[in-house]
Design a protein around this motif. Structure first.
Motif, PDB file in Angstrom:
ATOM      1  N   MET A  70       0.843  -1.194   0.000  1.00 36.68           N
ATOM      2  CA  MET A  70       0.000   0.000   0.000  1.00 36.68           C
ATOM      3  C   MET A  70       0.880   1.247   0.000  1.00 36.68           C
ATOM      4  O   MET A  70       1.972   1.252   0.577  1.00 36.68           O
ATOM      5  CB  MET A  70      -0.901   0.016   1.240  1.00 36.68           C
ATOM      6  CG  MET A  70      -1.849  -1.172   1.329  1.00 36.68           C
ATOM      7  SD  MET A  70      -3.187  -1.097   0.136  1.00 36.68           S
ATOM      8  CE  MET A  70      -4.350  -0.057   1.019  1.00 36.68           C
ATOM      9  N   PRO A  71       0.411   2.353  -0.607  1.00 37.32           N
ATOM     10  CA  PRO A  71       1.155   3.623  -0.588  1.00 37.32           C
ATOM     11  C   PRO A  71       0.930   4.350   0.735  1.00 37.32           C
ATOM     12  O   PRO A  71       0.183   5.338   0.820  1.00 37.32           O
ATOM     13  CB  PRO A  71       0.564   4.380  -1.778  1.00 37.32           C
ATOM     14  CG  PRO A  71      -0.838   3.897  -1.874  1.00 37.32           C
ATOM     15  CD  PRO A  71      -0.802   2.439  -1.445  1.00 37.32           C
ATOM     16  N   ILE A  72       1.577   3.862   1.785  1.00 36.67           N
ATOM     17  CA  ILE A  72       1.294   4.338   3.142  1.00 36.67           C
ATOM     18  C   ILE A  72       1.633   5.816   3.308  1.00 36.67           C
ATOM     19  O   ILE A  72       0.846   6.591   3.872  1.00 36.67           O
ATOM     20  CB  ILE A  72       2.043   3.474   4.170  1.00 36.67           C
ATOM     21  CG1 ILE A  72       1.454   2.060   4.182  1.00 36.67           C
ATOM     22  CG2 ILE A  72       1.955   4.097   5.564  1.00 36.67           C
ATOM     23  CD1 ILE A  72       2.140   1.111   5.138  1.00 36.67           C
ATOM     24  N   ALA A  73       2.809   6.234   2.841  1.00 37.34           N
ATOM     25  CA  ALA A  73       3.214   7.629   3.033  1.00 37.34           C
ATOM     26  C   ALA A  73       2.227   8.585   2.366  1.00 37.34           C
ATOM     27  O   ALA A  73       1.806   9.586   2.968  1.00 37.34           O
ATOM     28  CB  ALA A  73       4.622   7.846   2.478  1.00 37.34           C
ATOM     29  N   ALA A  74       1.830   8.277   1.134  1.00 34.52           N
ATOM     30  CA  ALA A  74       0.886   9.135   0.413  1.00 34.52           C
ATOM     31  C   ALA A  74      -0.467   9.167   1.121  1.00 34.52           C
ATOM     32  O   ALA A  74      -1.109  10.220   1.223  1.00 34.52           O
ATOM     33  CB  ALA A  74       0.721   8.647  -1.020  1.00 34.52           C
TER      34      ALA A  74
END
Length: 493
Positions: free
Chosen positions: A354-358
């Motif tokens: 998953m794109p956690i930071a975004a």
């Protein structure tokens, strides 16, 4: 509307697999059903019926039947546009990714700014309304603190793997669909008037307290309300890189989401109009849908349903948090942001894929938005939808012309790509409907602020392209290319 890179630069194919190698790839593990579950959760048909549908009943009376019916037709036409564009470009990023690859990076920047602003603000609007519905069970809830807690929990949930989110949102979705089914049953088992009574639109006349004919202007406004109520089926595109057989599946997910949404909202609203004991009392109530439910099912059932609506709103926040994270991730991976900012935002967690930071960054923006006055939030998001739909319809007109002339920006449809029926009628009719909405907005001084803010957001997007992206060779990555459609991982639903 689109702009081309400098002549000395040669467009290069966009290979999403290569661009995500260093940061990891999203997990291609959703089937059509899993995608639809998340997409419908973001639309939240139940909260749309109770909030937008209730406001429409109070303002447009039986005109809601024709208004939402016509809005359903327009929504399906726009869904056709999304389906064809997404089938040719099955890339995470939603409207931004589609428009960038068809109309070019200038238009793509404008649409990116629309999403960057509107998605977190919509999350804040939803979250600030949760306390109103949970308050029937938990007295004394503070709207701001409730909103902050809900956004934090939703953002954390949105960082779990995509299959977990599909099941979580699916469970909540079942509850809200059950609430809509209850409304439909309560109306249809106590029918007070024939369907023909809805054919002549009438609304409450505040001066006399009786019903009066609804004019054409009022009916058009009801259509506009319906379009906004159905909005969200294009959200399926955000999960294109997480959906198996995306070129075929995304088109199905968009169309199924649109069809289910229209039916899930139109049927209960029609049932309420047919089953209400008094239309005058229904249209004159502060909360028409809640008033109907209370009169037919009693206070206890009403409280339970309102709690279900609160859960539906939370569910919508989770789904929109998922979408907003993918918007920022896609822009960062496309190198549409400065490298220092883009590098962490384009990273995918190796554990959850998953794109956690975004996702977290967009969640923080939503938290900050909760401190903006509520009327400002509404004005900032009120007119952006029409602009987004306009870009999508225009792109659906252009994409086949690009293919036919074989330019560097075009992207040829493969054998398994979806092609909408009766092209170019759907995008042309969609543009006509959108133009009508703009005319109404211009004629209504109350809409000027909302239109002005939307135009300002779009202007900022074009300025961003002109001042930054246009000078960067990485802008080429916003132009069309070969979109990776690897099929791996297990399927859900």
């Amino acid at each position: 509307m689109s702009a081309r890179p400098a002549q000395h630069a040669t467009p290069v194919p966009l290979d999403t697999a290569a661009m995500t190698t260093t940061g990891g790839q999203l997990s291609r593990s959703l089937g059509v059903g899993g995608n639809v579950l998340i997409t419908l959760s973001g639309i939240s048909p139940a909260s749309s019926v109770f909030i937008l549908g209730g406001a429409a009943l109070a303002g447009y009376g039986t005109g809601v039947f024709w208004g939402f019916l016509l809005a359903g037709v327009i929504s399906i036409l726009i869904a056709f546009c999304y389906a064809e564009l997404a089938s040719r470009h099955p890339i995470a990023g939603g409207d931004y990714s589609l428009v960038s690859r068809v109309l070019g990076p200038a238009a793509g920047s404008a649409v990116f700014f629309i999403g960057l602003v509107s998605l977190p603000l919509i999350i804040a609007i939803f979250a600030l309304g949760v306390a109103d519905y949970l308050g029937v069970a938990i007295a004394g809830l503070d709207p701001l603190w409730t909103a902050l807690v809900v956004i934090v929990l939703a953002t954390v949930t949105a960082c779990f793997n995509i299959r977990t989110n599909a099941w979580v949102t699916g469970a909540f979705l079942f509850v809200e669909m059950a609430a809509l089914a209850l409304l439909a049953v309560l109306g249809l088992i106590h029918i007070e008037r024939p369907v023909s009574a809805l054919f002549d639109p009438q609304a409450l006349d505040l001066a006399t307290g009786g019903l009066a004919p609804l004019g054409i202007a009022g009916l058009v406004l009801a259509v506009t309300q319906g379009i906004f109520s159905y909005n969200g089926y294009g959200g399926a595109v955000y999960f294109a890189e997480e959906t198996k057989n995306a070129k075929r599946a995304i088109a199905k997910a968009v169309l199924w989401s649109a069809i289910i949404t229209v039916l899930a909202e139109l049927i209960p609203l029609t049932a309420i109009l047919l089953g209400a004991s008094s239309l005058e009392e229904l249209f004159g109530a502060d909360l028409p849908v809640e008033t109907f439910l209370s009169g037919r099912a009693g206070e206890t059932v009403t409280v339970i349903v309102l709690i279900a609506i609160a859960l539906a709103i939370v569910n919508a926040i989770i789904a929109i948090a998922l979408q907003s994270g993918r918007l920022l991730f896609a822009a960062a991976r496309d190198r549409a942001l400065p490298q220092r900012i883009a590098a962490p935002l384009a990273t995918v967690s190796p554990r959850t894929r998953m794109p956690i930071a975004a996702t977290i960054v967009m969640g923080v923006i939503a938290l900050a938005a909760c401190f903006i006055p509520f009327d400002v939030l509404l004005n900032a998001t009120g007119s952006t939808l029409a602009f987004s739909y306009g870009f999508i319809a225009l792109a659906a007109l252009v994409v086949r012309r690009q293919t036919s002339r074989g330019d560097g920006v075009g992207h040829a449809a493969s054998a398994d790509s979806y092609r909408m029926p009766l092209w170019p009628a759907p995008p042309v009719l969609s543009l006509v409907a959108i133009a009508t909405i703009f005319v109404i907005g211009i004629l209504d001084p109350a809409q000027w602020l909302s239109l002005g803010i939307a135009i300002g957001i779009i202007g900022a997007g074009f300025a961003y392209f002109s001042l930054y992206l246009r000078r960067s060779p990485a802008t080429l990555h916003l132009l069309a290319g070969d979109d990776d459609d690897d099929e791996d991982d297990e399927e859900i639903a």
